[in-house]
Structure formats: structure tokens, C-alpha cells
Design a protein around this motif. Structure first.
Motif, PDB file in Angstrom:
ATOM      1  N   ASP A 469      58.719  49.300 -11.348  1.00 46.85           N
ATOM      2  CA  ASP A 469      57.380  49.857 -11.496  1.00 46.85           C
ATOM      3  C   ASP A 469      57.242  51.109 -10.628  1.00 46.85           C
ATOM      4  O   ASP A 469      57.176  51.017  -9.394  1.00 46.85           O
ATOM      5  N   LEU A 470      57.203  52.265 -11.257  1.00 53.13           N
ATOM      6  CA  LEU A 470      57.110  53.525 -10.506  1.00 53.13           C
ATOM      7  C   LEU A 470      55.838  53.608  -9.678  1.00 53.13           C
ATOM      8  O   LEU A 470      55.820  54.260  -8.627  1.00 53.13           O
ATOM      9  N   ARG A 471      54.773  52.933 -10.107  1.00 55.40           N
ATOM     10  CA  ARG A 471      53.513  52.975  -9.361  1.00 55.40           C
ATOM     11  C   ARG A 471      53.639  52.288  -8.010  1.00 55.40           C
ATOM     12  O   ARG A 471      52.847  52.544  -7.107  1.00 55.40           O
ATOM     13  N   ARG A 472      54.628  51.405  -7.883  1.00 57.43           N
ATOM     14  CA  ARG A 472      54.793  50.680  -6.632  1.00 57.43           C
ATOM     15  C   ARG A 472      55.717  51.390  -5.656  1.00 57.43           C
ATOM     16  O   ARG A 472      55.853  50.962  -4.501  1.00 57.43           O
ATOM     17  N   VAL A 473      56.363  52.473  -6.095  1.00 57.45           N
ATOM     18  CA  VAL A 473      57.370  53.111  -5.254  1.00 57.45           C
ATOM     19  C   VAL A 473      56.746  53.732  -4.008  1.00 57.45           C
ATOM     20  O   VAL A 473      57.213  53.497  -2.873  1.00 57.45           O
ATOM     21  N   TYR A 474      55.667  54.517  -4.188  1.00 59.36           N
ATOM     22  CA  TYR A 474      55.043  55.167  -3.026  1.00 59.36           C
ATOM     23  C   TYR A 474      54.504  54.143  -2.023  1.00 59.36           C
ATOM     24  O   TYR A 474      54.823  54.227  -0.829  1.00 59.36           O
ATOM     25  N   PRO A 475      53.700  53.148  -2.457  1.00 61.50           N
ATOM     26  CA  PRO A 475      53.242  52.135  -1.491  1.00 61.50           C
ATOM     27  C   PRO A 475      54.398  51.391  -0.817  1.00 61.50           C
ATOM     28  O   PRO A 475      54.316  51.041   0.358  1.00 61.50           O
ATOM     29  N   MET A 476      55.469  51.167  -1.567  1.00 60.82           N
ATOM     30  CA  MET A 476      56.622  50.467  -1.009  1.00 60.82           C
ATOM     31  C   MET A 476      57.306  51.309   0.072  1.00 60.82           C
ATOM     32  O   MET A 476      57.709  50.792   1.125  1.00 60.82           O
ATOM     33  N   LEU A 477      57.410  52.616  -0.168  1.00 63.99           N
ATOM     34  CA  LEU A 477      58.003  53.502   0.829  1.00 63.99           C
ATOM     35  C   LEU A 477      57.122  53.603   2.069  1.00 63.99           C
ATOM     36  O   LEU A 477      57.623  53.653   3.203  1.00 63.99           O
ATOM     37  N   VAL A 478      55.801  53.627   1.882  1.00 64.35           N
ATOM     38  CA  VAL A 478      54.881  53.640   3.027  1.00 64.35           C
ATOM     39  C   VAL A 478      55.024  52.347   3.823  1.00 64.35           C
ATOM     40  O   VAL A 478      55.078  52.361   5.066  1.00 64.35           O
ATOM     41  N   GLU A 479      55.092  51.222   3.113  1.00 64.16           N
ATOM     42  CA  GLU A 479      55.251  49.927   3.785  1.00 64.16           C
ATOM     43  C   GLU A 479      56.562  49.871   4.560  1.00 64.16           C
ATOM     44  O   GLU A 479      56.623  49.361   5.680  1.00 64.16           O
ATOM     45  N   THR A 480      57.612  50.421   3.963  1.00 63.62           N
ATOM     46  CA  THR A 480      58.909  50.476   4.642  1.00 63.62           C
ATOM     47  C   THR A 480      58.806  51.273   5.932  1.00 63.62           C
ATOM     48  O   THR A 480      59.282  50.836   6.991  1.00 63.62           O
ATOM     49  N   ALA A 481      58.195  52.458   5.859  1.00 62.78           N
ATOM     50  CA  ALA A 481      58.063  53.307   7.038  1.00 62.78           C
ATOM     51  C   ALA A 481      57.209  52.635   8.107  1.00 62.78           C
ATOM     52  O   ALA A 481      57.543  52.665   9.297  1.00 62.78           O
TER      53      ALA A 481
END
Length: 631
Positions: A469-481
Motif C-alpha cells: 500500500d503506497l499510502r502507508r509508505v510515508y507514515p511507515m517511514l516516519v514511524e521508522t525514523a
């Protein structure tokens, strides 16, 4: 601030106040949203850049036989900026690890004051650190990096910029607190500062006994009041240096940077991202479904599945937080549906996190190998069987303790279902094999191997599972950081605290005392277990190992203890401490991931920790468990 007093006498005045309050809230929300983008966008870029740099280094070295000599240096520089942007993001999202068991028991009025203290103390620490951080970065301008030839300031300025962002976040958060609570907290902090100033001569005259005041009493007071752990470490260290030494504070930023920027720690955000990708692409769900089809019909079967899944996923993500985040959301709903108590569930989850500390590619294994010179490949081999021993101990206890009151609709899966779930899970089950093979065969270092896993997971997720899900990529990267920043900032401040303890001579004294314990190597192993359980509960495992590993491993070798065996013993001991309340950070991470109140498992976790301790004694007493497969 901006709250309307309920006794306002005129309707007109009330409406006006409400409008002002609403306007103030909108103004603060807009500022916070803008600051969020300023923090999160560079953090996301840094995460992606790390993956690209390290994956390119692997491809160029292994496939093209042309090593990129500048890759490690660039990755280290980007990583330090990632750590600080991530720490600021974690502060904005309220994700820095803290202990709230005592705060939750307070009256609403005192709880509000302690919440204000939990925001004000980090703000004070960062403000004290800001100018030394700028001076430290400025002093690095004339020092050029060896490969890229850029000024050192470009790298070291990350801490100063991160401090500015965290102060901005803290101020905006403080503006949401009542003026009365701000006044109480400001007065309390001023009283503590005045008391420390007046007591400085007395504290200096106490010698190393003053360490107990700063790093036990003062540190514990901050932790119990709900102040984030990383800032408790940092504030205790600053107070110690300012009250008892003449050390310039410019030393502190250098030590924090040194703690956060180790190349080994690059694995932290990358393995966290890998764990999130595995969850998003439903690979973790496929693995758990396969295990559930095998054991789900057995009484206590889902407890076995949880333990098995933690061992499997631990071999993938390498980070305990990512392990628990991949397993708990998949299993907990079904386990609760079967009537299992959430206190028992979160206790088993936390204990399984401690159990999996030695399952490769554990970050602690990587760290211990780097600071002690022990072969990481040997540690990876030696870590498997001790984890199995602890898993068996937990499985036996879980069967006795966890009752399943609703099994009437649970049926044994047919062979066809087991086979089908195995085929579906096979690409996911291949990830641990891929990761271990890449390290053992020399394709990639233990730090770089996560990027291979990330690339594999993305390709398989898109082409095989068709769940990306491309929509989850940005939130996932923020969560990772944010999660990586919270972990790395703890490591940075803990490393600084460890340095202060080293300068005082305390760590050397402790090592000498442990070496002189009666009982030879068995007495040394026993005191090491007790010591590292305590250290694991008050420090994060990696800083404790950075501090004591180089001191204690030579002593272990002199006493005839195999270094891999000793590594397994101390890592498992630290794991027990890390997941032991009331101070163990891992326990609160498990509660957060499982969406369970810490109070629910506070008493129920002790039998599980007891089982782990008993299994640890077995591992300590039988060296073959750790070294039998080394060859």
C-alpha cells in the motif's frame, strides 16, 4: 492555557474567551503541523537515503567488485542526521520511552503537574545542551572527513539542529499546559537546581559515593516521575559533571554523537523498517498463519505460536520492538477471543522478547562482537540454541498459566490447509535464511544485510503477496525514523552517562570486584548474571555492553570462560532486566505494542521472568548449549 474559567459572570465574556481559546488552539495546531513537516520530511529522506547508500555499497562490492570507499562515511553522516530528526519526531509524537506506572496512580491534579514536568525537563536538558552542541560543531569545521573531504561540522551539526527542533517541539507542547502547572514545575526545577548548587562542595567531598546520588537517586526520581528515560540519563550526567567536576560541557555533545553514530547501529532503523515492511506486506501474517495451522488447535497452542513467531521474526528484524510489533497485532485478537487474560498475554510477549535476545541477527550480538572483538558469525551460530532453551521454559509455563476458556469453535487444521499455509508462507520463511546466508557468506555485513531483506520484501510483497500500500509508505517511514530516533537518543545519552562513570573509575572498580569473587569462573558467571540483570533494567542493553564488555570479556577469558558462552549469558541476563518492571523499558514497549495497560501485567510477568532466569542458569551451567555448534 487558554481554558475558560467556569465562573465567568457574563455570557459575552465567556463567548469571547472561548473564541480566544479556540483561536489559540488553531494557531498552535497550525504551528505544530508545520513543525511536523519540517521534522518528518528530512527524517523520511534520511531513511530512504540510508537504504539506497548501503544497498548500493553491497551491489558495487559484491556484484561489480568495486567497493564504494565513501559509502560508510556518507552513511554515518546521514545516519546522525536521521537519529536527531527521528528523536525530534519521537518527542513531537510523544514516543520517547518513559515509565508512567507511578504517574497513573496520582490524582488528576498531580498527574497534570507530572505530565508538565515530563515536558519541561527535556526542554531544560536540551536548552542546557544547545550552546555546547553549537560550539562542538563549530570546532569541527577545520577537520575534514577522510573519504569525502567535507568539514566535520556538516556531520556534527546534526545534534545542534536536533536540539533546536526539540526545543521548538517542547515549547509548543508546554503552551498546552495550564499556567499554574507551569509555575509549579518551574519552581520545583529551580529548587532542585539551587539545592544542587549549594550541595556541590559536599557532593565533591563524597568521592565516588556521589555516583549513587546522581545515577541512582536523581535518575530514579526522574524515571518515576514519568520523564522520558533518555532525558533522565542526560540530565543526571549534566548535573554530575556540573556539580562535581570541571569538565567543559562541550564534551557531552561529542559523547552523545559518538554513542549514536556507530556504523553498527545503522542496523536499528533498517531492521525496524524491514519489520514494518514484513507486517505491511502480510509476510508476518503468513508465517503466523502457518504456525497457527500446525498448533492452533492444541490447548496453549497460540502461546506456542507466539513464541515460535518471535523466534522466526527475531531472525528477520533484529530489533525486539519490531519483533513484537510484527507478532502481537496478528495474534492478540484471536488469543483474547479465546478468553486469555491480557495481563498474561503481554507478560508472555515481554518474556518472549527477552528470550529472543540471542536469536541472530540480534543488534546486541552485533554490538557485543564489535566492542569485544568476538566473531559475529560465531555469535550468530552460538545464539540459536540458548534461545530455544528459554523458549521451551516459557512454553511449559505458559501452558500451565494461560487458560483458554473458549475453544469450542477451534478445530484441527487439515493437512491440505497446513500445506497451503506453508506454501503461502514459504517466501516469508526464506527471509531469515537469506539474511543469515548473506552474512555468513560475506555478501554483506551485519549492518548492510537488512537492505537486502528490505529489497527482497518489497519485490516479494509486490509480485507474490500483492500487498504493498503506497499510502502507508510515508507514515511507515516516519514511524521508522521516530522509533529509531527514540532508541538512538537513549543510546547516545546512555553512552554519555557510561563515559562519565568510566571517568570516575567506577566501571573499573566494578570489574575488579567481579573478578575477585569467590568460586572461580562459576562465581564470576553468577555475579555477571546478577550485575547484567540490574544493568539491563536501568540501561538499554547496548550502552551497558559498550561500557562493560571491553572490561569483563578479558577477565572471562582469563578465568577459562569461552567468550561466546559468556556473551550468551550476559545478553540473556540483560534481556531479563530490560523486560523487568518497574524500570525495564522493554516491558513498556510490549505493553504499548499490545495495547495493554502496564498495570495489567505488572504482577503477572514475574513467573515468566522466573522461568527465564531458571533457563539462563541452565545455559550458564552447560557451556555446550552456546558453543556446541561452533565446530
Amino acid at each position: 492555557m487558554g481554558a475558560v474559567h467556569p465562573a465567568a459572570p457574563h455570557a459575552h465574556g465567556l463567548a469571547g474567551s472561548a473564541g480566544d481559546a479556540s483561536g489559540e488552539k488553531r494557531w498552535l495546531a497550525s504551528l505544530e503541523r508545520a513543525l511536523g513537516y519540517v521534522i518528518e520530511v528530512p527524517a523520511v529522506i534520511a531513511v530512504v537515503a540510508e537504504v539506497v547508500i548501503l544497498l548500493a555499497a553491497v551491489i558495487w562490492r559484491f556484484c561489480l567488485h568495486q567497493p564504494l570507499v565513501w559509502a560508510d562515511e556518507l552513511a554515518s553522516t546521514v545516519f546522525l542526521w536521521l537519529a536527531m530528526f527521528g528523536a525530534a519526531a519521537a518527542l513531537r509524537r510523544g514516543e520517547h520511552m518513559r515509565m508512567t506506572a507511578l504517574v497513573a496512580r496520582c490524582s488528576p491534579e498531580w498527574r497534570a503537574r507530572m505530565e508538565t514536568l515530563a515536558v519541561a525537563t527535556p526542554c531544560l536538558f536540551i536548552a542546557m545542551l544547545l550552546w555546547p552542541a553549537f560550539e562542538y560543531a563549530e570546532g569541527e569545521w577545520l577537520i575534514e572527513t577522510p573519504a569525502l573531504g567535507i568539514p566535520g561540522t556538516i556531520r556534527e551539526a546534526a545534534l545542534a539542529v536536533g536540539c533546536v527542533l526539540m526545543i521548538a517541539v517542547s515549547v509548543l507542547r508546554l503552551l498546552r499546559h495550564r499556567t499554574r502547572n507551569l509555575a509549579y514545575v518551574a519552581g520545583a526545577l529551580a529548587l532542585v537546581a539551587a539545592a544542587l548548587y549549594l550541595a556541590a562542595p559536599t557532593l565533591q567531598g563524597m568521592g565516588n559515593w556521589n555516583l549513587g546520588f546522581f545515577f541512582v537517586l536523581l535518575l530514579a526520581a526522574g524515571v518515576l516521575c514519568g520523564v522520558p528515560i533518555a532525558f533522565c540519563f542526560g540530565m543526571a550526567t549534566l548535573c554530575y559533571l556540573m556539580c562535581t567536576t570541571s569538565t567543559p560541557l562541550e564534551v557531552v555533545p561529542g559523547r552523545i554523537n559518538e554513542g549514536m553514530s556507530s556504523l553498527i547501529l545503522l542496523a536499528v532503523p533498517l531492521f525496524i523498517l524491514l519489520g514494518q515492511l514484513i507486517e505491511m506486506t502480510q509476510m508476518a501474517k503468513a508465517m503466523v498463519a502457518f504456525l497457527a495451522s500446525l498448533l492452533g488447535h492444541v490447548r496453549g497452542g497460540l502461546s506456542y505460536v507466539l513464541l515460535g513467531a518471535m523466534m522466526l521474526v527475531s531472525g528477520i528484524s533484529g530489533a525486539k520492538t519490531a519483533d513484537m510489533a510484527a507478532v502481537a497485532p496478528v495474534l492478540f485478537p484471536e488469543m483474547k477471543k479465546r478468553g486469555m487474560e491480557e495481563g498474561e498475554l503481554v507478560s508472555l510477549l515481554a518474556a518472549s522478547g527477552a528470550m529472543a535476545e540471542t536469536i541472530p541477527p540480534s543488534l546486541v550480538l552485533i554490538t557485543i562482537g564489535s566492542v569485544t572483538g568476538v566473531s559475529i558469525a560465531a555469535l550468530f551460530t552460538g545464539g540459536l540454541l540458548p534461545g530455544v532453551v528459554l523458549a521451551v521454559a516459557l512454553a511449559v509455563l505458559a501452558r500451565q498459566r494461560i487458560s483458554e476458556s473458549n475453544l469450542k469453535d477451534v478445530k484441527r487444521a487439515s493437512f491440505d490447509v497446513v500445506l497451503r499455509t506453508f506454501v503461502v508462507a514459504l517466501p516469508a520463511l526464506a527471509i531469515p535464511v537469506l539474511i543469515r546466508s548473506a552474512v555468513v557468506e560475506g555478501v554483506a555485513t551485519a549492518t548492510e544485510v537488512s537492505t537486502i531483506g528490505i529489497a527482497y520484501t518489497i519485490v516479494v510483497g509486490i509480485l507474490v503477496y500483492r500487498k504493498f500500500d503506497l499510502r502507508r509508505v510515508y507514515p511507515m517511514l516516519v514511524e521508522t525514523a521516530a522509533l529509531a530516533g527514540a532508541i538512538l537518543f537513549i543510546i547516545g545519552t546512555a553512552t554519555c552517562m557510561a563515559w562519565a562513570l568510566t571517568q570516575s573509575g567506577f566501571s573499573h572498580s566494578l570489574a575488579q570486584m567481579m573478578a575477585q569473587m569467590p568460586g572461580g569462573k562459576w562465581g564470576f558467571l553468577l555475579i555477571s548474571i546478577v550485575t547484567f540483570i540490574v544493568l539491563g533494567s536501568v540501561l538499554e542493553g547496548i550502552p551497558a555492553m559498550v561500557l562493560f564488555g571491553p572490561l569483563l570479556f578479558p577477565i572471562a577469558r582469563q578465568l577459562g570462560v569461552h567468550e561466546v558462552h559468556y556473551a550468551m549469558v550476559v545478553i540473556l541476563a540483560m534481556g531479563i532486566g530490560l523486560f523487568a518492571p518497574p524500570f525495564g523499558l522493554g516491558y513498556y514497549s510490549a505493553c504499548t505494542i499490545g495495547r495493554v495497560s502496564p498495570d495489567a501485567g505488572m504482577r503477572k510477568i514475574w513467573p515468566y521472568l522466573g522461568a527465564l532466569f531458571a533457563a539462563l542458569l541452565v545455559v550458564a551451567a552447560i557451556p555446550w548449549i552456546s558453543i556446541g555448534f561452533l565446530g
